[in-house]
Write a protein that holds these residues in place. Structure first.
Motif, PDB file in Angstrom:
ATOM      1  N   GLY A 120      28.939 -34.145 -55.452  1.00 45.48           N
ATOM      2  CA  GLY A 120      28.850 -34.952 -56.715  1.00 45.48           C
ATOM      3  C   GLY A 120      27.703 -35.882 -56.722  1.00 45.48           C
ATOM      4  N   GLU A 152      35.747 -39.316 -53.110  1.00 41.10           N
ATOM      5  CA  GLU A 152      34.739 -38.234 -52.887  1.00 41.10           C
ATOM      6  C   GLU A 152      34.713 -37.786 -51.592  1.00 41.10           C
ATOM      7  N   ALA A 193      40.899 -27.664 -58.431  1.00 40.54           N
ATOM      8  CA  ALA A 193      39.157 -27.243 -58.452  1.00 40.54           C
ATOM      9  C   ALA A 193      39.232 -25.855 -57.851  1.00 40.54           C
ATOM     10  N   LYS A 243      30.766 -30.987 -59.958  1.00 35.24           N
ATOM     11  CA  LYS A 243      31.063 -32.196 -59.430  1.00 35.24           C
ATOM     12  C   LYS A 243      30.018 -33.169 -59.745  1.00 35.24           C
ATOM     13  N   ASN A 278      36.501 -27.279 -63.311  1.00 31.88           N
ATOM     14  CA  ASN A 278      36.248 -28.724 -62.756  1.00 31.88           C
ATOM     15  C   ASN A 278      35.983 -29.649 -63.569  1.00 31.88           C
ATOM     16  N   GLY A 324      36.642 -36.127 -56.608  1.00 30.61           N
ATOM     17  CA  GLY A 324      35.517 -35.713 -56.827  1.00 30.61           C
ATOM     18  C   GLY A 324      35.112 -34.839 -55.252  1.00 30.61           C
ATOM     19  N   SER A 325      33.979 -35.228 -55.029  1.00 32.93           N
ATOM     20  CA  SER A 325      33.201 -34.509 -53.745  1.00 32.93           C
ATOM     21  C   SER A 325      31.898 -35.135 -53.607  1.00 32.93           C
ATOM     22  N   TYR A 366      29.751 -25.188 -58.043  1.00 36.61           N
ATOM     23  CA  TYR A 366      30.537 -26.370 -57.654  1.00 36.61           C
ATOM     24  C   TYR A 366      29.640 -27.693 -57.936  1.00 36.61           C
TER      25      TYR A 366
END
Length: 318
Positions: A144, A184, A91, A158, A113, A140-141, A154
Motif C-alpha cells: 500500500g 502494514e 483479502a 492496498k 479488498n 494493510g500491506s 492487489y
C-alpha cells in the motif's frame, strides 16, 4: 480496550486474520469470526475456544456483501451488547500483468479488498459512534506504500485501503475514544500466496525477510490496545524499501522487476487459475503457509544475486 473485549475479526479462517483471532482469544476476548469458508471458519473457532476465548461465534460472511457485513456487526451488538474492536484482515490476491489478469478477476480483487474495507468500516464505525468508543484495525500491506509489477490488482486495492484508513482516522477525530489504525506487514508466512489467482505461470511466494502471522497479530493486538498511533509499518527492510521507492524512483523501478522475478515467484509452475478470488478454498486455509525459515538462506542468496545483476545492468545502460 476493556479487559475482555468483544472483537469482530474478518478473514478469520486463515493467515493474519486467524492468528489475530487466536491472539485475542489468549486474552480472554469474546470473538465474532467472519470468513467465506464455513468449514475453515469453524476450525478456527475451535482453535480460539481452546486458546482461551470466553465466547466464539463463527459467522460466514463475504465482506464484499454490504448487507452481510451490516448483519455481522449488528448481530454482534445484539448478542453481546457492544463491539469493542474490529480487525479487518479479509483479502484476496492475483498475480499477473494488468493486461494478463482477466478484467473480472482484477475488478473482484479491488472490490473485495477496497470496497470490502469500506463496508466493514461503515458498519463498525456506526456502532462505535453510537457507543462513543471502539477501535478498527485494518490489515494493510507494505504494497500500500510501494508498487511491484505482476501484482497490479492487489497493489491498487492496498493503496486505496491505506488512503481510506487515513481518511477514516481523520473523520473520527471528534470522537475521543474511537480510533482507526492500519497495520502494514511485508512478506508473511500465510497461505494467500498459494491461494492467489495466478496468470504468471509460477506460484507466488512472500519476499524475504518473511514474518510469522503471529508477529503481525501481536502488532494488531498492540494497535487495539494503544490506538493513538495511526499506522504501523512492519518488517525490518520495509522502511528502506519505502525510502528507495520515494527518493530513488529510477533505481527502484529498474530493480523491482528482476527482484520480483527472483524473490516473489517460486520455481514451481502453475496453470492459470482464479484462486480464491471468487470463492473460498477451505482446504487451503490455515494460519501458516509454506514459507518457514528453512528456505530463507537460499532465497536470500538468490535475491542478492538478482539485485547485483540488475544493478550491474543498470550501470551498463548508464
Amino acid at each position: 480496550m476493556p479487559e475482555h473485549p468483544v472483537v469482530v475479526v474478518t478473514g478469520a479462517s486463515s493467515g493474519i486474520g486467524r492468528a489475530s483471532a487466536l491472539a485475542f482469544a489468549a486474552q480472554g476476548a469474546t470473538l465474532v469470526l467472519a470468513a467465506r469458508g464455513g468449514s475453515a471458519l469453524r476450525a478456527a473457532a475451535a482453535e480460539c475456544r481452546a486458546a482461551g476465548a470466553r465466547h466464539v461465534e463463527p459467522v460466514v460472511t463475504d465482506v464484499s456483501d454490504r448487507d452481510a457485513v451490516d448483519g455481522l456487526v449488528d448481530g454482534a451488538r445484539r448478542r453481546w451488547g457492544r463491539v469493542d474492536v474490529c480487525v479487518h484482515a479479509a483479502a484476496v490476491m492475483a498475480y499477473g500483468r494488468v493486461d494478463e489478469v482477466p478484467p473480472e478477476v482484477f475488478d473482484r480483487v479491488v472490490t473485495t479488498n477496497l470496497l470490502g474495507t469500506a463496508n466493514v468500516a461503515r458498519a463498525c464505525l456506526a456502532q462505535f459512534r453510537r457507543q462513543r468508543s471502539g477501535t478498527l484495525v485494518v490489515v494493510g500491506s507494505l504494497l500500500g506504500r510501494v508498487t511491484t509489477p505482476r501484482m497490479g490488482a492487489y497493489v491498487t486495492s492496498k493503496w486505496g485501503v491505506r488512503g481510506l484508513a487515513r481518511i477514516l482516522s481523520q473523520e473520527v477525530r471528534d470522537l475521543g475514544d474511537v480510533h482507526v489504525c492500519i497495520v502494514e506487514p511485508a512478506g508473511t508466512d500465510t497461505p494467500i500466496y498459494r491461494q492467489a489467482a495466478n496468470y504468471t505461470g509460477r506460484y507466488g511466494r512472500p519476499p524475504v525477510p518473511v514474518d510469522s502471522p503471529e508477529r503481525v497479530a501481536r502488532s494488531v493486538l498492540r494497535a487495539a490496545r494503544h490506538p493513538r498511533r495511526h499506522s504501523r509499518l512492519l518488517g525490518p527492510t520495509s522502511p528502506f524499501i519505502v525510502a528507495g521507492f520515494t527518493l530513488l524512483p529510477g533505481v527502484y523501478d529498474a530493480l523491482v522487476g528482476p527482484l520480483v522475478a527472483v524473490g516473489a515467484l517460486a520455481r514451481e509452475r502453475v496453470a492459470p487459475h482464479d484462486g480464491t478470488v471468487f470463492a473460498p478454498r477451505p482446504e487451503g486455509d490455515a494460519t501458516h503457509g509454506l514459507w518457514g525459515r528453512h528456505w530463507l538462506r537460499a532465497v536470500a542468496a538468490a535475491g542478492a544475486a538478482g539485485a547485483a545483476g540488475a544493478g550491474a545492468a543498470l550501470v551498463r545502460r548508464r
